[in-house]
Design an enzyme around this catalytic site. Structure first.
Site, short mmCIF file in Angstrom:
data_model
loop_
_atom_site.label_atom_id
_atom_site.label_comp_id
_atom_site.label_asym_id
_atom_site.label_seq_id
_atom_site.Cartn_x
_atom_site.Cartn_y
_atom_site.Cartn_z
N HIS A 169 9.56 0.69 9.92
CA HIS A 169 8.65 0.27 8.83
C HIS A 169 7.87 -0.95 9.31
O HIS A 169 8.41 -2.05 9.36
CB HIS A 169 9.47 -0.08 7.58
CG HIS A 169 8.63 -0.47 6.40
ND1 HIS A 169 8.88 0.00 5.14
CD2 HIS A 169 7.56 -1.29 6.28
CE1 HIS A 169 8.00 -0.51 4.30
NE2 HIS A 169 7.18 -1.31 4.98
N HIS A 184 3.89 -3.05 9.44
CA HIS A 184 2.48 -3.22 9.06
C HIS A 184 1.71 -3.79 10.24
O HIS A 184 2.03 -4.88 10.71
CB HIS A 184 2.35 -4.17 7.87
CG HIS A 184 3.01 -3.64 6.64
ND1 HIS A 184 2.37 -2.81 5.75
CD2 HIS A 184 4.27 -3.78 6.16
CE1 HIS A 184 3.20 -2.47 4.77
NE2 HIS A 184 4.37 -3.05 5.00
N LYS A 242 3.91 7.91 2.86
CA LYS A 242 4.42 6.70 2.20
C LYS A 242 3.89 6.61 0.78
O LYS A 242 2.68 6.59 0.56
CB LYS A 242 3.97 5.47 3.02
CG LYS A 242 4.34 4.13 2.39
CD LYS A 242 5.82 3.88 2.40
CE LYS A 242 6.21 2.65 1.60
NZ LYS A 242 6.07 1.40 2.31
N HIS A 258 8.20 3.04 -1.46
CA HIS A 258 8.35 1.64 -1.92
C HIS A 258 8.93 1.74 -3.32
O HIS A 258 8.20 1.95 -4.29
CB HIS A 258 7.00 0.92 -1.91
CG HIS A 258 7.14 -0.53 -2.29
ND1 HIS A 258 6.88 -1.56 -1.42
CD2 HIS A 258 7.56 -1.11 -3.44
CE1 HIS A 258 7.13 -2.72 -2.03
NE2 HIS A 258 7.54 -2.47 -3.26
N HIS A 277 13.11 -0.64 2.59
CA HIS A 277 13.48 -2.05 2.42
C HIS A 277 14.36 -2.30 1.17
O HIS A 277 13.96 -3.00 0.25
CB HIS A 277 12.26 -2.96 2.40
CG HIS A 277 11.08 -2.47 1.62
ND1 HIS A 277 11.16 -2.05 0.31
CD2 HIS A 277 9.78 -2.32 1.96
CE1 HIS A 277 9.96 -1.69 -0.10
NE2 HIS A 277 9.11 -1.84 0.88
N ASP A 302 9.56 -4.16 8.11
CA ASP A 302 8.55 -4.52 7.11
C ASP A 302 7.82 -5.78 7.53
O ASP A 302 7.40 -6.57 6.68
CB ASP A 302 9.17 -4.67 5.71
CG ASP A 302 8.11 -4.55 4.62
OD1 ASP A 302 6.95 -4.19 4.93
OD2 ASP A 302 8.43 -4.82 3.45
#
Ligand code: DOR
Ligand code: ZN
Length: 329
Positions: free
Chosen positions: A12, A14, A94, A131, A165, A237
């Site tokens: 995961h 970004h 996602k 999420h 997460h 994350d």
């Protein structure tokens, strides 16, 4: 003392776009064999063109690193022919509840309206990464969302659902209720409780979504990770925001951990007396759950102090200025 991690994977991540992408990408691609790339760009990754361009940009930027970007699409109701065509190019889709976190405004409003897409994903064997937060009171959001996970797990029993997460004891307990549920856990949620974020002076660089919860919740996460639970995978994350977006009124959610994640995890696993389980958490469990064949890449850590920089470019990293006993060889 040395430690070799075989093909570490960040499930995961970004990476953002433009200069930020160029800057943060090598801080992952140097240390990981692959990462699951989040699609919450300013314009979400929700078409074949966007997906292809984003992947090419990433691949061109880290050609020599032996790094596989596992791409994701931003969840929307998609038709079967589109998903059938694109499924080889993605590791999953996602799902963000609309407005729940950074750049998620175009996420899902009413989940049950996405039913057809879940059915198609189940048929095509496309994992669903979620999420998992409701729009309720901030500390209850994850726990409230467990009803939705339950609905998904029961109605789509062949759909691989990843609770991203996780931060609560309740989510840890939920994990074993359904075979088709897995979870990712971040580094920061293993270390933080809400006290660290707002218990003293407010710490913007420790603010993320979902927010860190109680020490009891954190202990449940630690317990499940350090026990080597096979449904639990590392997903950093790591979410870079420039300092001006963190140190201001209206602080952006996100903690930047990519360049220090492995040394910090080695430190934690060693403290817990289970260093031998690190390989499972940062690679093997993901390889097994997703049936991956990751690029072969050995990352060497050594027991030598690593002083975490105060800044990486315009970003303040997690644990800035702290010294870890493990560093990259
Ligand atoms: O803290 C977070 N930051 N949580 C998320 O879910 C998104 C991420 C981001 O993109 O900045
Ligand atoms: Zn994220």
């Amino acid at each position: 003392m040395e430690l070799t991690i075989i093909s570490p994977l960040d499930m995961h991540l970004h990476l953002r776009e433009a200069e930020m992408l160029d800057f943060v990408l090598p801080l992952t691609s140097s240390y990981f064999a692959g990462a699951v790339i989040m699609p919450n760009l300013q314009q979400p990754v929700d078409s074949k063109d966007r997906l292809t361009h984003y992947r090419e940009r990433i691949v061109n930027q880290c050609k020599d690193h032996g790094f596989e970007p596992y791409m994701t699409l931003f969840f929307k109701p998609y038709p079967a022919n589109f998903l059938d065509e694109i499924k080889e190019q993605i590791i999953g889709i996602k799902l963000y509840p609309a407005g729940i976190t950074t750049q998620s405004e175009q996420g899902v409003g009413e989940l049950k309206e996405a039913r057809d897409t879940f059915t198609i994903m189940e048929d095509l064997n496309i994992p669903l990464l979620v999420h998992g937060e409701s729009h309720g009171y901030v500390l209850d959001r994850e726990e409230e969302f467990l009803q939705t996970y339950l609905w998904l797990a029961e109605n789509f029993p062949k759909l691989h659902i990843i609770m991203e997460h996780i931060t609560t004891r309740a989510a840890v307990e939920f994990l074993d209720k359904y075979d088709n549920i897995s979870a990712t856990v971040t580094l920061h949620h293993l270390l933080l409780s809400l006290d660290d974020v707002i218990g003293g002076l407010m710490k913007p660089h420790l603010f993320c979504k979902p927010v860190a919860k109680s020490p009891r919740d954190r202990d449940a996460l630690k317990q499940v990770v350090f026990s080597g639970h096979e449904k639990v995978m590392f997903g950093s994350d790591s979410a870079p925001h420039p300092i001006h977006a963190k140190e201001c009124a209206g602080c952006a959610a996100g903690i930047f951990t990519a360049p220090l994640a492995l040394p910090a995890l080695a430190t934690l696993f060693e403290q817990e007396g289970c260093l031998e389980k690190l390989q499972l958490f940062v690679s093997d469990h993901a390889v097994n759950r997703y049936q991956l064949q990751p690029i072969k890449k050995n990352i060497q850590l050594v027991r030598k102090p690593f002083v975490i920089p105060e800044k990486y470019g315009t970003i303040t990293p997690f644990l800035a200025g702290k010294t870890l006993p493990w560093s990259y060889a």
